[in-house]
Design a protein around this motif. Structure first.
Motif, PDB file in Angstrom:
ATOM      1  N   ARG B  47      56.260  51.029  41.324  1.00 41.24           N
ATOM      2  CA  ARG B  47      55.527  49.674  41.088  1.00 41.24           C
ATOM      3  C   ARG B  47      54.275  49.832  40.699  1.00 41.24           C
ATOM      4  O   ARG B  47      53.392  50.476  41.151  1.00 41.24           O
ATOM      5  CB  ARG B  47      55.543  49.134  42.757  1.00 41.24           C
ATOM      6  N   LEU B  48      53.799  48.857  39.741  1.00 41.01           N
ATOM      7  CA  LEU B  48      52.372  48.931  39.337  1.00 41.01           C
ATOM      8  C   LEU B  48      51.698  47.736  39.452  1.00 41.01           C
ATOM      9  O   LEU B  48      52.321  46.510  38.984  1.00 41.01           O
ATOM     10  CB  LEU B  48      52.544  49.533  37.785  1.00 41.01           C
ATOM     11  N   GLU B  49      50.379  47.694  39.785  1.00 42.32           N
ATOM     12  CA  GLU B  49      49.720  46.458  39.647  1.00 42.32           C
ATOM     13  C   GLU B  49      48.559  46.876  38.505  1.00 42.32           C
ATOM     14  O   GLU B  49      48.004  47.796  38.573  1.00 42.32           O
ATOM     15  CB  GLU B  49      48.724  46.123  41.042  1.00 42.32           C
ATOM     16  N   CYS B  50      48.491  45.780  37.699  1.00 45.11           N
ATOM     17  CA  CYS B  50      47.482  46.131  36.565  1.00 45.11           C
ATOM     18  C   CYS B  50      46.596  44.780  36.400  1.00 45.11           C
ATOM     19  O   CYS B  50      47.124  43.682  36.560  1.00 45.11           O
ATOM     20  CB  CYS B  50      48.040  46.453  35.049  1.00 45.11           C
ATOM     21  N   GLU B  51      45.288  45.299  35.947  1.00 48.48           N
ATOM     22  CA  GLU B  51      44.450  44.239  35.680  1.00 48.48           C
ATOM     23  C   GLU B  51      44.253  44.181  34.084  1.00 48.48           C
ATOM     24  O   GLU B  51      44.093  45.124  33.458  1.00 48.48           O
ATOM     25  CB  GLU B  51      43.267  44.217  36.303  1.00 48.48           C
ATOM     26  N   PHE B  52      43.946  42.813  33.685  1.00 49.01           N
ATOM     27  CA  PHE B  52      43.794  42.739  32.140  1.00 49.01           C
ATOM     28  C   PHE B  52      42.555  41.686  32.084  1.00 49.01           C
ATOM     29  O   PHE B  52      42.410  40.863  32.761  1.00 49.01           O
ATOM     30  CB  PHE B  52      44.715  42.187  31.446  1.00 49.01           C
ATOM     31  N   LEU B  53      41.521  42.093  31.313  1.00 50.13           N
ATOM     32  CA  LEU B  53      40.402  41.354  31.198  1.00 50.13           C
ATOM     33  C   LEU B  53      40.665  40.073  30.606  1.00 50.13           C
ATOM     34  O   LEU B  53      40.323  39.019  30.602  1.00 50.13           O
ATOM     35  CB  LEU B  53      38.991  41.990  30.738  1.00 50.13           C
ATOM     36  N   ALA B  54      41.242  40.430  29.193  1.00 46.71           N
ATOM     37  CA  ALA B  54      41.775  39.454  28.304  1.00 46.71           C
ATOM     38  C   ALA B  54      43.025  38.770  28.743  1.00 46.71           C
ATOM     39  O   ALA B  54      43.780  39.259  29.493  1.00 46.71           O
ATOM     40  CB  ALA B  54      41.982  40.016  27.025  1.00 46.71           C
ATOM     41  N   THR B  55      43.323  37.381  28.353  1.00 45.52           N
ATOM     42  CA  THR B  55      44.552  36.809  28.390  1.00 45.52           C
ATOM     43  C   THR B  55      45.826  37.666  27.559  1.00 45.52           C
ATOM     44  O   THR B  55      45.481  37.841  26.632  1.00 45.52           O
ATOM     45  CB  THR B  55      44.714  35.355  28.100  1.00 45.52           C
TER      46      THR B  55
END
Lengths: 282, 282, 282, 282
Positions: B47-55
């Motif tokens: 299970r991964l949670e990832c954040e992205f600055l761009a859409t």
């Protein structure tokens, strides 16, 4: 002098008053009274601890109580003094954690018992008997030898005036022959949260089912396997990260603590059995 | 933008490296990674949670991941954004404690869901729907009407685009017709420490057996009654002083807390199901 | 060959990818990865277990990792093989329950350690050393002899290449001189639910306050008394029926189980310390 | 007719016998008797539930008991009938979980009380009063208005004949003026495992200290903040993966359950207070 009295009888008015009156009359002081009514079964249970400044003539007191109080209320009752230590036999097989735990409590004076012997169907734990200087009887059990083995066990139990037996992870089924002689006086530890996973390999079954909590159950042994009156239970959380081996390791800690608690409750006369259930005055 | 990715596949070397590489390459930062290997089954879970600055252009990303990573490792996988609230249907019968508990959490923003409706085979709890301003559909179920009732239930579920169903002490067996459409998306609360006391009247059975601990179990619903993958369990101690009524009262508190925890785990995508068991990344 | 790697560093993108890449490149397979980010402190923690089919040249591998990975991310890291058993010294005073518990686990192979010696400021438990055939060093401590005693303790610790110390109810304050040489490698068991009832006589204080739950806390020893990083805690319920003596008896069971859990976590390299708190990858 | 009698007095011989004798003489049947002796303080505590077939002239019975029994043993005692529902005022601020929990229990008949009003220093929860159709009094409290606010609170309490007050996460310190009028009749819930983390922001303090278990404590309010007699406590495990926000969320479940249990114990007259501690006959 201190007496502990256990009573059960049909529920009715006046029991507490009569019993405490009897004790006061013979110079006693009730220092603890626990009482319970099973409203479904309409049975009354009571446990009293009483102190006496003078020494009692116990046979006379018992006779008096029987005729003046117990008969009136159809009581079944028993009385215990703190004069003699109960004699506890330990049955084990190959696992050492419950045995070590009970013996270290015994060694430090936490368990006020005599331990006349450890008995096992295997030789594996003989060294622990030696460490603690307690006789270790090896009585192998095979299909063929089972009856002879039981007779040998019984003769050890009788010879040593054993009061009660603790099955500290003894991996053989105890026969009715022995159970009949020790009704509600054989304490077992089962390595599951009964009635879930009765029988063999409970940790494997629990793992297979994917439970999130495992347990251990201490109960009096009756003829039906793992179905006797429950004395004490406890649980521990597990998760998907735990293997069967982890269940077993976690379970060991549960088993030894739960068994020790049950033994201590039994020793302090805080357990009463009725309708295959226990009343625990803790 | 935040993504949560759930993956399982045959255990093999390089999975974590490849997956985190893919995410880094598209400009993401892994903020949480949970991983588990079922060594018996040789299955890998992540299970991964990832954040992205761009859409992100999500369809493209999904397509890329499928071809560049998932195929290589024979992954089954799913991805969730935090953009849309899941839609949760509540099924109840006559008991209000689980319903009240879930709705008060919903009201205070603890559960990030939409609740399109409450559905019940009884009218008893309609007042709670009114208190919380949520539609309450009364779908009576009798032997004769059972099939028609299920069709009605299904049409409500479809009409409202329901994502998952919570049986908050719904006292009817849910049919395979509905289970098939919501695999691992129907959460039940059973009022016992499963697998002990599956089926009806578990508190009565627990009382009869004289257990010292009672429990509650939340699980995904499968066709076999009370045998689906366990999400969460908890227990409470009881004693001889407790009546069946006391068991039930104590149990209510267990039930509502355990069910709420399961719902929250499901909502935060922390549950994975495999071999009728759950992996819970809590 | 199996390695366990512990890492912490400032939180940043790419750490998992780089580290798992390094391991894959040298022929390893990550069999477990646990990761945590302290978002307040912006620190990243990771624990990896990796298997290698071939034998590694460990010094070269360590040097490579330091230069290719660790430096880049400003990692503090350590690596452990399963080749050598850690050496654990046991410090005790007069209570035997924790000592018996640890030794019986050691005897049955549950704790993979060597125990070069037991050290005590009293002679009381010497018999246990004999029972388990482990050297027992008696180092009395008085106000006057405290410094000399510490020097003697240190020389025993050095002579026996001790890796970590377990204070199994050792009733003396350990001096900074020893703490400095064993940072986060001295494990204590405190008989309360810290931070409640730090210092002496916690059960008496708990009784006085009328709490309904007592606890035990295992922590790494730091210079501030009972204020080091907490590894493990557990609790037990008490009631008005329990005397201080009952608290102490109940507490013994908590103490020994909590201490054993902490020792096992430490041994399996599942503890990391940061900002006087622990990350426990259990 | 049913009476519940609470008694405490200096420990001495004959109390149980005399009290049960009195009840039997006036035609009553003792259906439950709980007794406790604080051996340190030499104080005897007893709780009796008795049933009477006939209707009693309660004032006469009370007068008789006072002169024939209570005086003899210097008893402090009180008697409760089941004829009238106690009147419980609820004080809240901004958090809704305890309020919702108590009101849903009230709504389903689990709490046999009347709730004349909810009182708050904020308007935030007024909607819940409306949902449950219970008057909601908004009494703002500022430094300047504190005294006037307390007078207003007192006048509400008196006007509505309130028997006891529940502070369901009321975030203001209650003044001695009110405490004096409701001795051992104001129940608070504190969001920590007291005595750890008394005062403000306990979850933040627990997080800072790195504890592995958090708790909640319900107690009677006394003039010393968070130091009154403890009625009930419970705990939940936490780990390094939990943020302060997670502590708070987990804590909410503890708080509402612990507070509800305390309210139920108080309502069933199972709490007695002595020396700033409670005897809980559960």
């Amino acid at each position: 002098m201190k007496l502990t009295i256990l009573i059960h009888c049909p529920d009715q008015s006046g029991i507490i008053h009569s019993t405490t009156g009897f004790i006061t009359n013979i110079g006693g002081n009730v220092i603890y009274l626990d009482q319970h009514v099973d409203k479904q079964a309409e049975v009354f249970f009571m446990r009293l601890e009483c102190e006496f400044l003078a020494t009692l003539d116990l046979p006379t007191v018992k006779n008096d109580f029987e005729h003046k109080v117990a008969k009136v209320y159809q009581m079944e009752w028993s009385v215990f003094t703190d004069a003699e230590k109960p004699r506890m036999a330990l049955f084990v097989s190959k696992y050492n954690h419950c045995l070590y735990d009970l013996l270290s409590r015994y060694q430090s004076g936490e368990l006020l018992v005599d331990i006349p012997f450890i008995l096992s169907n295997h030789k594996d734990l003989e060294y622990i008997g030696k460490q603690f200087n307690i006789p270790y009887y090896h009585v192998p059990v095979t299909k063929e030898s089972k009856e002879a083995a039981e007779d040998e066990q019984l003769s050890f139990l009788e010879e040593h005036n054993v009061d009660f037996i603790v099955l500290a992870r003894y991996m053989q089924i105890v026969s009715p022959k022995i159970i009949d002689k020790f009704p509600n006086r054989i304490i077992n530890i089962h390595h599951s949260f009964l009635p879930a996973f009765a029988g063999a390999k409970p940790y494997h079954a629990a793992f297979e089912r994917g439970v999130k909590i495992i347990g251990a159950t201490s109960h009096y042994v009756t003829e039906e396997l793992d179905a006797g009156p429950i004395i004490e239970q406890d649980v521990a959380t597990v998760s998907h990260t735990h293997s069967v081996k982890d269940f077993i390791a976690k379970g060991r800690d549960l088993e030894k603590i739960v068994l020790a608690r049950a033994v201590k409750l039994h020793l302090s006369r805080k357990t009463m059995v009725y309708n295959n259930k226990t009343v625990i005055f803790s």
